[in-house]
Design an enzyme around this catalytic site. Structure first.
Site, PDB file in Angstrom:
ATOM      1  CD  GLU A  94      -3.106  -0.721   0.157  1.00 26.27           C
ATOM      2  OE1 GLU A  94      -3.212   0.435  -0.296  1.00 26.27           O
ATOM      3  OE2 GLU A  94      -3.841  -1.664  -0.216  1.00 26.27           O
ATOM      4  CB  SER A 364     -53.109 -18.754  44.166  1.00 27.84           C
ATOM      5  OG  SER A 364     -54.518 -18.732  44.273  1.00 27.84           O
TER       6      SER A 364
END
Length: 687
Positions: A94, A364
């Site tokens: 690069e 309950s």
């Protein structure tokens, strides 16, 4: 003639002097321009280099349970944790003069300008690694002269304020490698299932070739093309002095093994749970959801992936193919950590979390809290009330309340509190509630995080809406010797650099009486004990064959809801089943589902774990008691069940045979006759 030649010579000298002076002036101006430019960029200070990073969520076992990356899957790693082969290969292909220039290469730029002028466009680039990094951070990828200028300016600022190593680290962590992978760590994981620090020379050279064209040079898309570029990079590394020719040839011959192609998105484990994490952290860290997702945070949670998968499995296994919905919460009572959460049948179809966002009447399942308060106010497991149709008067006689038992079944006799809980007798619950004072349950509900309840008789039957998470958490003290705290989802949060931003350990505090919580727990084992069957069966009778370890709990129902909250010493789990809309449940086919999910999940989530008994504190005794009369069991009333009592509160009288009862009655009558004669002797007859 000589005069003419002399004039020509003088003109050439003047022209030459002009050119020299112009060149010197140009050099001076260029120098001043460069000096000014460098001074300006230096004065601008370091540009921000923060980029979006993948936020990772971890389960309690350290495994990854989810990732958020806002479309850019990236994990930032330091330069020291990147294989040197990667940096050498990248620089070689690069920007071979990377360590020599100041952010741009004039010769490459000049060549590119000439090529672009000839082409009549800005098609050819000459960007250095620093320029590419600047573009990745701050700019778009459009090919315009203005973007190039801005790119140059940012490059200079980077070079003036950061070292070459820092710039190369940033570039390698931001460049795109295709397939949703941003940065070398994400790419290394995607292609090879390994860290960037472990890449071989051949693997690193292959990855270094991808950024030039992530789709074009992907070895998964076109291996031959990617292989040719890898070999080109290895050759360039030899030319640039990074490798010997022999090393390059060895790398070219290495066979590369790529990870099996799979879905790019990491499997999300516990999506409803992760939504809770997001909600909590946006508040705790004062972040937006986008900032949280792309901030590179490491979030360590309490979720147990194995338990979560079991929860999701049993929801899918037991829920019918209908509009019926469910939710599940599992909590470790020793830490308060939420181990599993399901907020609905299908998250993709509905992200609404019914475990945290929905509030329904618990029925309950509220009774264990009521009976805990009863134990605190003189009741025992053997305390008795008459189970029969009853009309209750309250509000100073201005209102009445006539509750029913399930299916209108009543003992029409006295029953103990232990049996009343096991068969879920409503009349017993209301009588207890009114006897100890309705304010007792109101106060306890608030202490255990259920909210502020109204002081009414129906509260004993669960008439105030709660969330499944809060209800399940209210049972934690029964499984953990009275300790209680807020449910915990997050253990620790670190930023991308590893700094701890938030940390929380277990925060359970003594809240309920350890002895009474144990007695209550033992009473709650009764719903799975057929020995407590009486005028009706115990409510957990249908799932008893599924259970193979000590468990306790309580089921509950309303016309619209089915609940089950139960626990072992290691895990407290709550289940809700119902419809999102006002649609009644089919109690025969849909009502039992919550208990089936709970039983199967509990057994399989704890598979391989010790089958622990509930911790018995000191100062309690265990005796065999007749579940109806509350007296000590004997030959006169066989079939007694074990009940636990605080020492000194256990029953001391035994059941009597018919003959013994007749004899006691005769003795009572004889005593009454003696008292009458005694009164008559002293002239105290009422006549």
């Amino acid at each position: 003639m000589q005069i003419v030649l002399s004039r020509k010579k003088k003109r050439r000298i003047r022209f030459f002097r002009f050119m020299i002076r112009s060149l010197l002036l140009a050099l001076i101006l260029s120098g001043l321009f460069i000096l000014g430019l460098l001074s300006y960029t230096r004065m601008q200070g370091p540009p921000p280099i923060q980029v979006s990073e993948t936020t990772v969520l971890y389960g309690a076992d350290g495994s990854v349970i989810g990732e958020d990356h806002g479309g850019q899957n990236r994990y930032w790693v330091s330069f020291d944790n990147i294989s040197s082969y990667v940096s050498d290969a990248t620089v070689s292909i690069e920007d071979r003069k990377f360590y020599e220039h100041f952010g741009f290469d004039p010769w490459r730029i000049g060549g590119a300008i000439i090529a672009n002028i000839k082409a009549g466009s800005s098609a050819q680039g000459a960007s250095t690694i620093t320029q590419q990094y600047a573009r990745n951070l701050y700019l778009t990828h459009e090919k315009t002269w203005s973007r190039k200028w801005n790119e140059l300016m940012y490059s200079l600022r980077l070079e003036m304020n950061y070292s070459k190593e820092e710039i190369l680290e940033g570039y390698l962590n931001t460049v795109y490698y295709g397939h949703g992978a941003y940065g070398i760590e994400a790419a290394s994981t995607f292609f090879y299932n390994k860290s960037a620090s472990d890449l071989s020379l051949a693997e690193a050279a292959m990855l270094a070739g991808i950024p030039k064209g992530p789709s074009y040079y992907s070895p998964i898309i076109d291996f031959d093309r990617a292989k040719a570029r890898q070999e080109l990079i290895l050759t360039s590394m030899v030319e640039n002095g990074y490798l010997t020719a022999a090393e390059a040839e060895t790398a070219k011959a290495e066979k590369l093994v790529f990870k099996e192609a799979e879905a790019e998105a990491t499997e999300v484990i516990g999506p409803y749970f992760q939504d809770v994490i997001t909600s909590q952290l946006t508040t705790l860290l004062d972040l937006s959801e986008d900032e949280l997702e792309t901030g590179g945070y490491h979030i360590y949670t309490t979720l147990d992936p194995k338990m979560q998968k079991e929860a999701e499995h049993w929801v899918q296994e037991e829920m019918p193919d209908s509009d019926l919905q469910t939710s599940l919460v599992a909590i470790d009572p020793k830490t308060g950590g939420v181990r599993a959460m399901v907020g609905g049948v299908n998250y993709a179809e509905s992200s609404y979390n019914r475990a945290t966002q929905s509030k329904r009447e618990p029925g309950s399942t509220i009774k264990p809290l009521l009976y805990y308060e009863a134990l605190q106010h003189g009741f025992t497991a053997a305390s008795t009330f008459m189970s029969e149709p009853t009309e209750f008067t309250y509000d100073e006689g201005r209102q009445t309340y006539s509750p029913d038992n399930f299916n209108h079944h009543y003992a029409n006799d006295f029953i103990t509190m232990q049996q009343a809980l096991a068969v879920s007798d409503n009349i017993f619950a209301i009588k207890t509630h009114l006897f100890i004072g309705p304010d007792k349950l109101v106060d306890l509900a608030q202490v255990l995080g259920l909210g502020q309840f109204n002081n009414v008789p129906s509260l004993a039957l669960g008439s105030e809406a709660v969330s499944l998470l809060d209800l399940t958490n209210s049972y934690v003290p029964f499984a953990n010797n009275g300790l209680f705290g807020e449910p915990q989802f997050i253990e620790k949060v670190e930023d991308a650099e590893g700094t701890i931003l938030y940390e929380q350990g277990p925060d359970l505090k003594p809240t309920l009486d350890p002895t009474s919580t144990f007695l209550m727990t033992e009473m709650m084992t009764g719903m799975f004990d057929p020995a407590l069957n009486g005028y009706t069966t115990v409510t957990g009778n249908s799932v008893v064959p599924l259970l193979h370890r000590p468990v306790a709990g309580k089921s509950g129902s309303t016309p619209y809801d089915s609940w089950m909250v139960g626990f072992t010493p290691q895990l407290v789990t709550g289940i809700w089943v119902g419809h999102d809309r006002d649609k009644k449940l089919d109690q025969l086919s849909e009502g039992p589902i919550s208990k089936k999910i709970w039983a199967n999940f509990t057994e399989h989530a704890l598979e391989g774990k010790l089958k622990l008994p509930f911790h018995e504190p000191g100062g309690v005794v265990q005796v065999e008691v007749d579940p109806q009369s509350g007296l000590l069991a004997n030959d006169a009333c066989p079939g007694g069940v074990s009940m636990f009592f605080k020492a000194g509160t256990e029953p001391t009288s035994s059941c009597s045979t018919p003959e013994e009862e007749e004899k006691l009655e005769e003795q009572k009558q004889e005593k009454e006759r003696f008292i009458d004669r005694f009164k008559k002797w002293f002239g105290q007859d009422d006549h």
